[in-house]
Structure formats: C-alpha cells, structure tokens
Scaffold this motif. Sequence first.
Motif, PDB file in Angstrom:
ATOM      1  N   MET A   1       0.846  -1.172   0.000  1.00  0.00           N
ATOM      2  CA  MET A   1       0.000   0.000   0.000  1.00  0.00           C
ATOM      3  C   MET A   1       0.894   1.239   0.000  1.00  0.00           C
ATOM      4  N   PRO A   2       0.636   2.192  -0.870  1.00  0.00           N
ATOM      5  CA  PRO A   2       1.454   3.399  -0.895  1.00  0.00           C
ATOM      6  C   PRO A   2       1.214   4.265   0.336  1.00  0.00           C
TER       7      PRO A   2
ATOM      8  N   PHE B   1      16.653   8.608  -2.658  1.00  0.00           N
ATOM      9  CA  PHE B   1      15.247   8.917  -2.905  1.00  0.00           C
ATOM     10  C   PHE B   1      14.883   9.212  -4.357  1.00  0.00           C
ATOM     11  N   ALA B   2      15.809   9.027  -5.294  1.00  0.00           N
ATOM     12  CA  ALA B   2      15.466   9.248  -6.700  1.00  0.00           C
ATOM     13  C   ALA B   2      14.330   8.308  -7.081  1.00  0.00           C
ATOM     14  N   GLY B   3      13.270   8.852  -7.641  1.00  0.00           N
ATOM     15  CA  GLY B   3      12.116   8.063  -8.030  1.00  0.00           C
ATOM     16  C   GLY B   3      11.137   7.810  -6.891  1.00  0.00           C
ATOM     17  N   ARG B   4      11.509   8.173  -5.678  1.00  0.00           N
ATOM     18  CA  ARG B   4      10.633   7.974  -4.520  1.00  0.00           C
ATOM     19  C   ARG B   4      10.103   9.294  -3.970  1.00  0.00           C
ATOM     20  N   GLY B   5      10.840  10.371  -4.226  1.00  0.00           N
ATOM     21  CA  GLY B   5      10.416  11.637  -3.644  1.00  0.00           C
ATOM     22  C   GLY B   5      11.205  12.808  -4.193  1.00  0.00           C
ATOM     23  N   THR B   6      10.889  13.964  -3.655  1.00  0.00           N
ATOM     24  CA  THR B   6      11.591  15.190  -4.013  1.00  0.00           C
ATOM     25  C   THR B   6      12.142  15.802  -2.732  1.00  0.00           C
ATOM     26  N   TRP B   7      13.113  16.685  -2.873  1.00  0.00           N
ATOM     27  CA  TRP B   7      13.721  17.275  -1.695  1.00  0.00           C
ATOM     28  C   TRP B   7      14.149  18.710  -1.964  1.00  0.00           C
TER      29      TRP B   7
ATOM     30  N   ALA C   1       5.909   6.128  -1.135  1.00  0.00           N
ATOM     31  CA  ALA C   1       6.662   4.881  -1.145  1.00  0.00           C
ATOM     32  C   ALA C   1       5.852   3.796  -0.451  1.00  0.00           C
ATOM     33  N   ALA C   2       6.393   2.593  -0.412  1.00  0.00           N
ATOM     34  CA  ALA C   2       5.692   1.456   0.187  1.00  0.00           C
ATOM     35  C   ALA C   2       5.959   1.331   1.678  1.00  0.00           C
ATOM     36  N   TRP C   3       6.740   2.231   2.246  1.00  0.00           N
ATOM     37  CA  TRP C   3       7.000   2.163   3.685  1.00  0.00           C
ATOM     38  C   TRP C   3       5.707   2.417   4.449  1.00  0.00           C
ATOM     39  N   GLU C   4       5.479   1.628   5.480  1.00  0.00           N
ATOM     40  CA  GLU C   4       4.248   1.781   6.250  1.00  0.00           C
ATOM     41  C   GLU C   4       4.474   2.373   7.634  1.00  0.00           C
ATOM     42  N   SER C   5       5.745   2.605   7.992  1.00  0.00           N
ATOM     43  CA  SER C   5       6.025   3.171   9.314  1.00  0.00           C
ATOM     44  C   SER C   5       7.303   3.990   9.256  1.00  0.00           C
ATOM     45  N   GLU C   6       7.468   4.826  10.262  1.00  0.00           N
ATOM     46  CA  GLU C   6       8.678   5.642  10.382  1.00  0.00           C
ATOM     47  C   GLU C   6       9.902   4.747  10.532  1.00  0.00           C
ATOM     48  N   GLU C   7       9.750   3.637  11.252  1.00  0.00           N
ATOM     49  CA  GLU C   7      10.867   2.713  11.477  1.00  0.00           C
ATOM     50  C   GLU C   7      11.371   2.123  10.158  1.00  0.00           C
ATOM     51  N   GLU C   8      10.465   1.850   9.221  1.00  0.00           N
ATOM     52  CA  GLU C   8      10.869   1.311   7.922  1.00  0.00           C
ATOM     53  C   GLU C   8      11.699   2.320   7.133  1.00  0.00           C
ATOM     54  N   VAL C   9      11.344   3.589   7.215  1.00  0.00           N
ATOM     55  CA  VAL C   9      12.113   4.639   6.526  1.00  0.00           C
ATOM     56  C   VAL C   9      13.517   4.703   7.115  1.00  0.00           C
TER      57      VAL C   9
ATOM     58  N   THR D   1       2.299   8.637   6.345  1.00  0.00           N
ATOM     59  CA  THR D   1       0.840   8.687   6.350  1.00  0.00           C
ATOM     60  C   THR D   1       0.300   7.676   5.344  1.00  0.00           C
ATOM     61  N   PRO D   2      -0.349   6.593   5.820  1.00  0.00           N
ATOM     62  CA  PRO D   2      -0.932   5.613   4.895  1.00  0.00           C
ATOM     63  C   PRO D   2      -2.011   6.258   4.024  1.00  0.00           C
ATOM     64  N   LYS D   3      -2.142   5.758   2.801  1.00  0.00           N
ATOM     65  CA  LYS D   3      -3.131   6.264   1.854  1.00  0.00           C
ATOM     66  C   LYS D   3      -4.134   5.171   1.526  1.00  0.00           C
ATOM     67  N   ILE D   4      -5.332   5.561   1.206  1.00  0.00           N
ATOM     68  CA  ILE D   4      -6.375   4.635   0.787  1.00  0.00           C
ATOM     69  C   ILE D   4      -6.533   4.768  -0.725  1.00  0.00           C
ATOM     70  N   ASP D   5      -6.573   3.651  -1.414  1.00  0.00           N
ATOM     71  CA  ASP D   5      -6.789   3.668  -2.864  1.00  0.00           C
ATOM     72  C   ASP D   5      -8.233   4.093  -3.124  1.00  0.00           C
TER      73      ASP D   5
END
Length: 112
Positions: A1-2, A32-38, A59-67, A99-103
């Motif tokens: 989930m994005p 972060f190329a392709g995952r975000g901007t800075w 990105a597919a990270w679901e928590s701060e710990e994963e990042v 922040t999780p997103k809903i499709d």
Amino acid sequence: MPCEFSLDLCFIREHAPEPFQDVIEGELRKLFAGRGTWYIDCRKEAGLDIAVAEVKGLAAWESEEEVLRYIEDFRESSRDTVPVQDCWDHLQGYQVQVTPKIDAGCCRLQKR
C-alpha cells in the motif's frame, strides 16, 4: 500500500571548503530518486555549515521505522562498496512522518 512520507534532516559540521549541499544532494539522490523530491537550505553561521533537508514523497514504507531502516541499510551497503563522503556523520536531528493512503480509484489517493 502506498504511503506518503515526510522526512526533515538537520546536518551541522565545521565549515569546510567542500560545498556541504553537494554532498547531501548526492546522498539524497542515491536514496530517494524516483521515490520523492527534496529541498535543501544551507547556510554558514559561526564557523559552521548548517543544512536542513526536507524530503517528501510516496513509497511502500508503512512506518517511520521502515524509513529509518532503509536509510541505515543504505549507509551500511555504501560503506562496503565505495568510500563515502558521509554527510550522515553530521546528522544532528531528524523528523519522520509516514501517512498511509487509501486507494480511491485510478490516480487518486486519500489519507487514511
């Protein structure tokens, strides 16, 4: 989930002739190329180079710990392959938010 992520990083080092922004920019590009901007705000104060980087993306990270684990794993693998001009040694603080997103259909995401 994005998931939408936001990462604020604060780097401080003693002033050096090498542009601090270029070192940080290179590391963020690898991560972060392709995952975000800075955006990086750099300044020199009292003999110190101070840089604040703001990274945002999806990105597919679901928590701060994963990042954080992603960044730590990157650092470890980089040290094994090439000598790194490591801006991470100068990291003084950070803030991470995921922040999780809903499709909600094609090309549309909503905050959960």
